[in-house]
Design a protein around this motif. Sequence first.
Motif, PDB file in Angstrom:
ATOM      1  N   UNK A   1       3.165  -0.563 -11.315  1.00  0.00           N
ATOM      2  CA  UNK A   1       2.078   0.027 -12.078  1.00  0.00           C
ATOM      3  C   UNK A   1       2.407   1.453 -12.517  1.00  0.00           C
ATOM      4  N   UNK A   2       2.103   1.781 -13.753  1.00  0.00           N
ATOM      5  CA  UNK A   2       2.427   3.093 -14.304  1.00  0.00           C
ATOM      6  C   UNK A   2       1.665   4.218 -13.621  1.00  0.00           C
ATOM      7  N   UNK A   3       0.573   3.902 -12.929  1.00  0.00           N
ATOM      8  CA  UNK A   3      -0.209   4.922 -12.252  1.00  0.00           C
ATOM      9  C   UNK A   3       0.380   5.382 -10.930  1.00  0.00           C
ATOM     10  N   UNK A   4       1.457   4.739 -10.487  1.00  0.00           N
ATOM     11  CA  UNK A   4       2.077   5.107  -9.216  1.00  0.00           C
ATOM     12  C   UNK A   4       2.728   6.488  -9.333  1.00  0.00           C
ATOM     13  N   UNK A   5       2.491   7.342  -8.355  1.00  0.00           N
ATOM     14  CA  UNK A   5       3.160   8.635  -8.244  1.00  0.00           C
ATOM     15  C   UNK A   5       4.350   8.433  -7.308  1.00  0.00           C
ATOM     16  N   UNK A   6       5.577   8.353  -7.837  1.00  0.00           N
ATOM     17  CA  UNK A   6       6.722   8.073  -6.960  1.00  0.00           C
ATOM     18  C   UNK A   6       6.864   9.073  -5.818  1.00  0.00           C
ATOM     19  N   UNK A   7       6.684  10.348  -6.106  1.00  0.00           N
ATOM     20  CA  UNK A   7       6.851  11.364  -5.066  1.00  0.00           C
ATOM     21  C   UNK A   7       5.781  11.225  -3.988  1.00  0.00           C
TER      22      UNK A   7
ATOM     23  N   UNK B   1       6.684   4.400 -17.643  1.00  0.00           N
ATOM     24  CA  UNK B   1       7.390   3.337 -16.923  1.00  0.00           C
ATOM     25  C   UNK B   1       7.729   3.785 -15.517  1.00  0.00           C
ATOM     26  N   UNK B   2       7.377   2.971 -14.533  1.00  0.00           N
ATOM     27  CA  UNK B   2       7.763   3.198 -13.144  1.00  0.00           C
ATOM     28  C   UNK B   2       8.411   1.911 -12.619  1.00  0.00           C
ATOM     29  N   UNK B   3       9.597   2.064 -12.039  1.00  0.00           N
ATOM     30  CA  UNK B   3      10.318   0.916 -11.493  1.00  0.00           C
ATOM     31  C   UNK B   3      10.638   1.157 -10.031  1.00  0.00           C
TER      32      UNK B   3
ATOM     33  N   UNK C   1       0.336  -3.279  -3.806  1.00  0.00           N
ATOM     34  CA  UNK C   1       0.683  -3.199  -5.226  1.00  0.00           C
ATOM     35  C   UNK C   1       2.196  -3.229  -5.456  1.00  0.00           C
ATOM     36  N   UNK C   2       2.979  -3.112  -4.387  1.00  0.00           N
ATOM     37  CA  UNK C   2       4.437  -3.135  -4.499  1.00  0.00           C
ATOM     38  C   UNK C   2       5.031  -4.477  -4.045  1.00  0.00           C
ATOM     39  N   UNK C   3       4.177  -5.444  -3.690  1.00  0.00           N
ATOM     40  CA  UNK C   3       4.682  -6.718  -3.191  1.00  0.00           C
ATOM     41  C   UNK C   3       5.490  -7.450  -4.255  1.00  0.00           C
TER      42      UNK C   3
END
Length: 480
Positions: free
Chosen positions: A49-55, A164-166, A10-12
């Motif tokens: 994707x906004x569902x990503x948990x960065x931590x 928003x997740x970048x 999902x990060x490609x």
Amino acid sequence: MAVASVTGSPFSLAPAERARLLRHVELAAKRARHRGGSPVLAGISVRVDAGVDPSGTVVASRRGDEPWFVMEQPDRGGSVVAALGCAVAIDADGPDRFRTVARRWRTLLAAAAVDPPAGPRGSGPVAVGGFAFADQGGASPHWRGFAPGSMHVPELSLARRGDEVWMSLTALIAGADNPDARVADLAARADELVSRPLPMLDPDPVGGHEVVGAMPPEHYVGAVARAVERIRAGKLAKIVLAREVQVHASQAHQAGGVLGILRDAFPSCFVFCVGRGERTFIAASPELLIRRDGLRAGTLALAGSTRRSADPAVDDHLGEQLLQSTKDRGEQQIVTARILRALRPHSVWVTGAEEPEVVRMANIQHLATPIRAQLAAPVPVVELAGLLHPTPAVGGEPHAVALPMIPELEGLDRGWYAGPVGWTDANEDGEFCVALRSALLDGPVARCYAGVGVVADSDPAAELAETEIKLQALLPVLAL
């Protein structure tokens, strides 16, 4: 704004994003050659994707002892900056360490080939890390990897605010580098990311935790008593003294699981982890040191505390007692006045609330005075942190008298405890909190730190009891 490709990981990177990254890398290599071989930063930022948990993603995706960083404030729009790896380490010590780090960061940014600013604060190229309490702090072996001033430019970072997740990828490019190979490495790192929530803390199956003070409680009581004597003799107005309490477990402490519990328990705090090698510095701190957004700056004078109660009426009564406490109000005023004096020469205006307010955490209540400033010039947030650190909330007043007394009375190396921890971006904006309610995790040993402000009418036994309240932010979690 397009979301990163979901082909494979999902990060490609999508083909257009990879092509843009290649252009940046090629430009960075060209600039490096023109600069006599000095490497240049290159990078790209993409929305994911906004569902990503960065931590959770950073914890799940870390390679071995790779440096990592997380800083969250869940109640503030779910804001997170999380990072992996180190493209550049900016380390410094001594009294000019803040200015040195800020200057080196500005030099890197001046030549960087990166995307224009987009996304939430903390996206794009960032530098993450922190500073020891003292100019030469962290000399003890257990603080190895945590230099007196140490900001890392991560290879990969994730920033979130609201929905928003970048993701940002950054590399230091030399003139002789192969651009295609460097792009392939960065793209592969993104492909390796694993999107997961933070892990649950798995209790030690055999238990056997031992909680011991680095010094006996009597040492701390005596240190407070000696400090009170010096204050009453007119040598200083206030000094902050800390304790170290260790939790020895039968297996290594789990930083990711501890982070998850702190995030849930202290959503209004700055919950952070700084991982360097096999050690992790972790905290749930209530205290903002500085936040800069353009010419706007904000901070918080935090001093004076009391316990919480499960009974709402008793809890309110304790808060009101705190507001009416001459000791705590005096301590609070010392901190507020110093911060205002430090910011005034750099501001068009600076203002603090006329009266402090009570802020409540899960296990403690504090007096707090919000302070805002309009800067006269864009002083980098790292330099602003240096102007304010250490506030009387963690040092003393006057600080020139108090600071040499602190290690003498405490008998410990604070390392990064009570130092600034945070991040800065390509605009030299960012935020730093004060590393309170913190612990250094080193395999099966966790060193927990907590301190209190000592003034003329401090009671040594009561100050010891206050450190016990503050230690409850971490001790119950680490002793599971």
